[in-house]
Design an enzyme around this catalytic site. Structure first.
Site, PDB file in Angstrom:
ATOM      1  N   ARG A 201       0.786  -1.190  -0.182  1.00 33.04           N
ATOM      2  CA  ARG A 201      -0.025  -0.015  -0.054  1.00 33.04           C
ATOM      3  C   ARG A 201       0.948   1.171   0.041  1.00 33.04           C
ATOM      4  O   ARG A 201       1.581   1.498   0.852  1.00 33.04           O
ATOM      5  CB  ARG A 201      -0.898  -0.044   1.339  1.00 33.04           C
ATOM      6  CG  ARG A 201      -1.718   1.257   1.246  1.00 33.04           C
ATOM      7  CD  ARG A 201      -2.620   1.343   2.409  1.00 33.04           C
ATOM      8  NE  ARG A 201      -3.428   2.641   2.542  1.00 33.04           N
ATOM      9  CZ  ARG A 201      -3.646   3.447   3.266  1.00 33.04           C
ATOM     10  NH1 ARG A 201      -2.740   3.275   4.589  1.00 33.04           N
ATOM     11  NH2 ARG A 201      -3.887   4.656   3.237  1.00 33.04           N
TER      12      ARG A 201
ATOM     13  N   HIS B 158      -2.855  10.857  -0.007  1.00 33.04           N
ATOM     14  CA  HIS B 158      -2.252  10.760   1.348  1.00 33.04           C
ATOM     15  C   HIS B 158      -1.711  12.087   1.727  1.00 33.04           C
ATOM     16  O   HIS B 158      -0.660  12.366   2.151  1.00 33.04           O
ATOM     17  CB  HIS B 158      -1.463   9.663   1.742  1.00 33.04           C
ATOM     18  CG  HIS B 158      -1.228   9.215   3.077  1.00 33.04           C
ATOM     19  ND1 HIS B 158      -1.229   7.811   3.270  1.00 33.04           N
ATOM     20  CD2 HIS B 158      -1.003   9.735   4.194  1.00 33.04           C
ATOM     21  CE1 HIS B 158      -1.034   7.658   4.645  1.00 33.04           C
ATOM     22  NE2 HIS B 158      -0.877   8.934   5.218  1.00 33.04           N
TER      23      HIS B 158
ATOM     24  N   TYR C 173      -4.890   2.716  15.554  1.00 32.66           N
ATOM     25  CA  TYR C 173      -3.561   2.904  16.443  1.00 32.66           C
ATOM     26  C   TYR C 173      -3.970   2.671  18.026  1.00 32.66           C
ATOM     27  O   TYR C 173      -3.338   2.203  18.518  1.00 32.66           O
ATOM     28  CB  TYR C 173      -2.728   4.119  16.234  1.00 32.66           C
ATOM     29  CG  TYR C 173      -2.264   3.965  14.656  1.00 32.66           C
ATOM     30  CD1 TYR C 173      -1.318   3.460  14.483  1.00 32.66           C
ATOM     31  CD2 TYR C 173      -3.023   4.724  13.687  1.00 32.66           C
ATOM     32  CE1 TYR C 173      -0.508   3.532  13.233  1.00 32.66           C
ATOM     33  CE2 TYR C 173      -2.318   4.843  12.359  1.00 32.66           C
ATOM     34  CZ  TYR C 173      -1.153   4.064  12.243  1.00 32.66           C
ATOM     35  OH  TYR C 173      -0.536   4.198  11.023  1.00 32.66           O
TER      36      TYR C 173
ATOM     37  N   ASN D 207      -7.794   2.290   9.593  1.00 30.53           N
ATOM     38  CA  ASN D 207      -6.814   2.542  10.294  1.00 30.53           C
ATOM     39  C   ASN D 207      -6.903   2.772  11.552  1.00 30.53           C
ATOM     40  O   ASN D 207      -7.773   3.365  12.065  1.00 30.53           O
ATOM     41  CB  ASN D 207      -6.044   3.849   9.559  1.00 30.53           C
ATOM     42  CG  ASN D 207      -5.482   3.780   8.129  1.00 30.53           C
ATOM     43  OD1 ASN D 207      -5.645   2.721   7.648  1.00 30.53           O
ATOM     44  ND2 ASN D 207      -5.213   4.770   7.775  1.00 30.53           N
TER      45      ASN D 207
ATOM     46  N   GLU E  87      -7.477   8.874   5.519  1.00 28.34           N
ATOM     47  CA  GLU E  87      -7.761   9.685   6.748  1.00 28.34           C
ATOM     48  C   GLU E  87      -8.202  11.121   6.429  1.00 28.34           C
ATOM     49  O   GLU E  87      -7.646  12.128   6.874  1.00 28.34           O
ATOM     50  CB  GLU E  87      -6.679   9.577   7.515  1.00 28.34           C
ATOM     51  CG  GLU E  87      -6.179   8.015   8.065  1.00 28.34           C
ATOM     52  CD  GLU E  87      -5.282   8.249   9.220  1.00 28.34           C
ATOM     53  OE1 GLU E  87      -4.906   9.243   9.716  1.00 28.34           O
ATOM     54  OE2 GLU E  87      -5.019   7.105   9.406  1.00 28.34           O
TER      55      GLU E  87
ATOM     56  N   GLU F  28      -3.873   0.305   8.109  1.00 25.88           N
ATOM     57  CA  GLU F  28      -2.824   0.769   8.751  1.00 25.88           C
ATOM     58  C   GLU F  28      -3.026   0.251  10.148  1.00 25.88           C
ATOM     59  O   GLU F  28      -3.993   0.415  10.900  1.00 25.88           O
ATOM     60  CB  GLU F  28      -2.542   2.184   8.757  1.00 25.88           C
ATOM     61  CG  GLU F  28      -2.198   2.704   7.601  1.00 25.88           C
ATOM     62  CD  GLU F  28      -2.113   4.630   7.804  1.00 25.88           C
ATOM     63  OE1 GLU F  28      -1.871   4.773   8.840  1.00 25.88           O
ATOM     64  OE2 GLU F  28      -2.106   4.998   6.663  1.00 25.88           O
TER      65      GLU F  28
HETATM   66  C1  GCO Z   1      -2.137   7.867   9.007  1.00 26.33           C
HETATM   67  C2  GCO Z   1      -0.861   8.058   8.648  1.00 26.33           C
HETATM   68  C3  GCO Z   1       0.455   7.653   8.644  1.00 26.33           C
HETATM   69  C4  GCO Z   1       0.986   8.134   9.878  1.00 26.33           C
HETATM   70  C5  GCO Z   1       0.578   7.198  11.027  1.00 26.33           C
HETATM   71  C6  GCO Z   1       1.320   7.486  12.267  1.00 26.33           C
HETATM   72  O1  GCO Z   1      -2.843   7.519   7.775  1.00 26.33           O
HETATM   73  O2  GCO Z   1      -2.420   8.305   9.996  1.00 26.33           O
HETATM   74  O3  GCO Z   1      -1.183   7.480   7.346  1.00 26.33           O
HETATM   75  O4  GCO Z   1       0.881   8.612   7.714  1.00 26.33           O
HETATM   76  O5  GCO Z   1       2.355   8.103   9.674  1.00 26.33           O
HETATM   77  O6  GCO Z   1      -0.664   7.079  11.259  1.00 26.33           O
HETATM   78  O7  GCO Z   1       0.775   8.458  12.878  1.00 26.33           O
END
Ligand code: GCO
Length: 439
Positions: free
Chosen positions: A78, A122, A292, A290, A167, A342
């Site tokens: 990707r 992006h 985190y 995505n 995003e 992600e």
């Molecule tokens: C995202 C981002 C990344 C960042 C990652 C960490 O899509 O948020 O694609 O570019 O680097 O999330 O912060």
């Protein structure tokens, strides 16, 4: 070869990157200025004063990076396409040399037996478009469609899966509302307009891609940061949740904007023309997710400090929230297919004398989140693939080069790549899972 999921389709293992974070070559072959070039050049915007002008020099070193993906055993790559390479002034002439780069990249990826998964946007908007209003202007959405046509016409014979935006929440919120990302504006009305035009760009691009690519698979990549505890209806936390976690997925799913958010943010919706919501609701084939971290929120919407365990970014590590997010998304919106586009962690990577990085903390993060994804799959969520963020240490936006997410470290002086323990671990994991599936 990809392993096979319960419904008979292939489960895809991949890694993700983005153009401005890794390519470098920011003035080469006719590339125009992006909002990130301008923003990074503005004193005080990037923690270490750095920029993406060289980054990982992926523009010249992509063959080496593809070889690393091959070594990892990945099925898919990707990456994102830099709009300022393709249309340097955003809306004028197409730059053939920019298309040539992605042409070479796609060919090299395919030659390695890896499937390309490009994202069209992006965050690196051509600065010339920002000068005319950026995403606050409807014309930017229209320019995005013309840019999309140019890219898809060149690569659509080899690329089947297309993601429109990455995003859009971050583009609108960080870029236009809070200003910690390019273009650095700080206006809620601007952010609301930007959000709408980003969604419109997505919705207008979907049929354009379908017309031009046989059997296209089209989607959008959204980020989710679940609130804990789950907000009660109508609370301040519910408004935050609407803006952060529902603002994009619900219009795309045909549900329109979340009312609690429209009212809470007092959005007059002046930018919304008749028919826009129908355009935005163009059916998609796949939702990119995505994930985190989560956020602890008080009833009134105040975000509280994260609690340990945390990553080097201070982001709470909460794989259970990842599982419930996937299940909730599927329950509420019922998309046909999801890809984890992600997931990963910044960790305080310390190299030993030999240059090895024993990032057990990242391994634990990935292991926990893969288990959460697996649990969601078992519960019936059709997750078709997992892309680790990120292949390489890279330019981490406002944090510069100080926060590292890579499976592979990069020495930014020598440009030497070095797989971390997590890369060895993921390689093993992919290999073993395939072995298990194939009996
Ligand atoms: C995202 C981002 C990344 C960042 C990652 C960490 O899509 O948020 O694609 O570019 O680097 O999330 O912060």
């Amino acid at each position: 070869m990809a392993d096979v999921t319960d419904d008979g389709s292939s489960f895809i293992w991949g890694s993700a990157t983005s153009s401005y974070q890794i390519e470098g070559a920011s003035t080469l072959d006719g590339r125009g200025e992006s909002i990130w070039d301008r923003f990074a050049a503005t004193p005080g915007k990037i923690a270490d004063g750095s920029d993406g002008s060289v980054a990982c020099d992926h523009y010249h070193r992509y063959a080496e990076d593809i070889a690393l993906m091959n070594w990892l055993g990945l099925d898919a790559y990707r990456f994102s396409i830099a709009w300022p390479r393709i249309v340097p002034d955003g809306d004028g002439a197409v730059n053939a040399a920019g298309l040539d780069f992605y042409d070479r990249l796609v060919d090299a990826v395919l030659e390695a037996g890896i499937t390309p998964y490009p994202t069209l946007y992006h965050w690196d908007l051509p600065q010339a478009l920002e000068d005319k209003g950026g995403w606050v202007s409807r014309a930017t959405a229209e320019a995005f469609v013309r840019y999309t046509e140019a890219v898809v016409d060149r690569l659509g014979d080899r690329v089947r899966t297309w993601m429109t935006l990455n995003e859009p929440f971050v583009s609108a919120d960080h870029g236009y509302r809070h200003g910690e990302h390019a273009p650095g504006r700080t206006s809620l009305p601007d952010a609301l307009a930007a959000a709408h035009h980003l969604l419109l760009a997505h919705g207008m691009a979907v049929p354009v891609i379908r017309e031009r690519v046989a059997d296209a698979e089209v989607g959008i990549v959204l980020n989710f940061t679940p609130l804990t505890p789950e907000p009660s209806p109508g609370s301040g936390a519910d408004v935050v949740d609407a803006w952060e976690n529902r603002w994009y997925v619900e219009p795309v799913a045909g549900m329109g904007y979340p009312t609690v958010g429209v009212e809470g943010l007092q959005w007059a919706q002046d930018e919304v023309n008749d028919g826009d919501l129908e355009i935005i609701a163009a059916p998609i084939d796949v939702l990119g997710v995505n994930y985190y971290t989560c956020q602890r929120a008080l009833e009134d919407g105040t975000i509280e400090d994260a609690q340990p365990p945390m990553t080097d970014f201070g982001w709470e590590i909460a794989p259970d929230q990842f599982r419930s997010l996937l299940e909730r998304l599927h329950d509420r919106y019922g998309f046909a297919r999801y890809l984890v586009t992600e997931n990963g962690a910044a960790m305080p990577d310390k190299a030993d004398a030999a240059g090895d990085i024993d990032d057990q903390d990242r391994i634990d993060y990935l292991d926990g989140h893969l288990a959460a994804m697996e649990a969601a799959k078992q519960a019936g969520v059709p997750v078709g693939g997992y892309f680790a963020w990120s292949l390489l240490d890279n330019f981490e936006w406002a944090a510069g080069y100080g926060k590292t997410f890579g499976l592979i470290s990069v020495d930014f002086d020598s440009q030497q790549r070095h797989p971390k323990a997590s890369a060895h671990w993921l390689r093993e994991r992919i290999h073993n899972e395939r072995g298990a599936r194939h009996g």
